[in-house]
Design an enzyme around this catalytic site. Sequence first.
Site, PDB file in Angstrom:
ATOM      1  N   SER A   1      19.050  -1.110  40.455  1.00 25.81           N
ATOM      2  CA  SER A   1      19.114  -1.892  39.219  1.00 25.81           C
ATOM      3  C   SER A   1      18.021  -2.948  39.220  1.00 25.81           C
ATOM      4  CB  SER A   1      20.481  -2.553  39.090  1.00 25.81           C
ATOM      5  OG  SER A   1      20.563  -3.606  40.033  1.00 25.81           O
ATOM      6  N   LYS A   2      18.013  -3.705  38.143  1.00 24.38           N
ATOM      7  CA  LYS A   2      17.009  -4.766  37.950  1.00 24.38           C
ATOM      8  C   LYS A   2      16.832  -5.652  39.177  1.00 24.38           C
ATOM      9  CE  LYS A   2      14.931  -4.782  34.098  1.00 24.38           C
ATOM     10  NZ  LYS A   2      13.859  -3.996  34.660  1.00 24.38           N
ATOM     11  N   ARG A   3      17.960  -5.937  39.844  1.00 30.25           N
ATOM     12  CA  ARG A   3      17.846  -6.903  40.947  1.00 30.25           C
ATOM     13  C   ARG A   3      17.065  -6.337  42.130  1.00 30.25           C
ATOM     14  NH1 ARG A   3      22.120  -6.049  44.789  1.00 30.25           N
ATOM     15  NH2 ARG A   3      23.336  -4.328  43.983  1.00 30.25           N
TER      16      ARG A   3
END
Length: 487
Positions: A253-255
């Site tokens: 994901s984005k993180r």
Amino acid sequence: MEEVRVRFAPSPTGSLHIGGARTALFNWLYARNRRGTLVLRLEDTDLQRSTDDAAAGIIEGLKWLGLDWDEGPGVGGDYGPYRQSERLPIYRHYIQQLLDQNQAYYCFCSADELKRQREQAQSEKRNYLYEGQCRHMNDSEVKNRLAAGEKPVVRLKVDRTGQTIVNDLIRGTVQFDNQLMDDFIIAKSDGWPTYNFAVVVDDHTMHISHVIRAEEHLSNTPKQIKVYEALGWKLPQFAHVSMILAPDRSKLSKRHGATSVQEFRDEGYLPEALVNYLVLLGWSPGENIDIYPREQMIENFALENVSRSAAIYDLPKLTWMNGVYLAAADLDRIVALVTPEAAKMGWLNETNRSYFRQVVDLVRSRAKTTREILPLAGYFFVPPEHYDTKGIQKYFRPSGSTEYIRSVLDVIMTVDVFTAVHLEEGLRDKAAQMGIKASALIHPTRLALSGVTNTPGLFEVMELLGRDACQARLERALGFIGGLSAE
Ligand code: GLU
């Protein structure tokens, strides 16, 4: 031998992520390896979530990666249209055929009714399956309700006995219990087909031989097989590619940083590096090679060597690979990539193009991405205003530093030809005369010229800067060191 026809079928509801890019790449490689055809199909029947911008972004991302398609948007082909939103008459035709053959039926159950059934199942801790209330509705009731303007969905009649077997080229034989399937919806009340129906109609009418796609669709495959069977169509071969997981095995994901192809491009990655990284993420050529040229990938790609287990995303490895490609890339191309930013900084003008090109060439081997190139090159365009603090302690404060810099100044002013080779020779001779190591001269000089302690080879840096700039910077450093002892 049957012609290989594969497809990449993204839903244009967001950007092209590395998972999608890898699916596209595997399809592309398979098509190229087997001298087949790659179809690009935009699955945009989710009218609310699909956007033209997302479609354009996906197309741009694929082009940037160098993954071309033989049929699809922008290219055409014999089996179009290649956007699902333009294929409604085709889906309607087959939905009607299934209704006429009594293999599908209208379902008038209201959303409230279905919700009640779902909640009931939940409270009894069993899987919710549609109970088939509308399966046996008589024809006249159906007609009347349609005539009254009700908007039913269409469901496929599913035989719930036995098992459905998916023969997957990557995962082997996977069995699904038909008990767990219900009469699922193939057309929504607005007349649009559901994914599981549209995908089958498209794959069949586009003569797709191999469906290579993400593992998340494996659970949809038995439903799709039911549609193939109902329509009397031959199954394609299936190959479900494993997930890409984050290093901690969670969903990517984005993180975890950049995940879309556009983000990688904007962060200074090269498409050939991303492609090289992605192909090895789940596919192994059977030999331990990291840098894998595209022609070789095409030659050796085979679905049998695609791994069944999840691939673990490793950004440092990708970044390392990018550095390798960056060092070897055509210089003019790299110069062009950093030009807009350099022009913005005022570092590039009509008169210094050749200088700029040499600077980029010199610093790129220290950069892992094109974005890192300019921050490493500032002192070639602007004399240092500050010096690295640790560098000052190590190379400017010690008592000999003034003398060292003066002697380098002497070399600079007297060397015949201002080239790296002659500068190095002059400086080493000077150190020998003084009875010190060359590094005693090199370190303070580097700091004086660049403001930092880490640069490409000092003599190349000096040659590029030229005599006047070197002189001015060394003299300025002498002034600075003078100020230090006065403190
Ligand atoms: N449109 C689907 C997706 O983007 C892919 C469907 C398929 O490959 O069958 O996930």
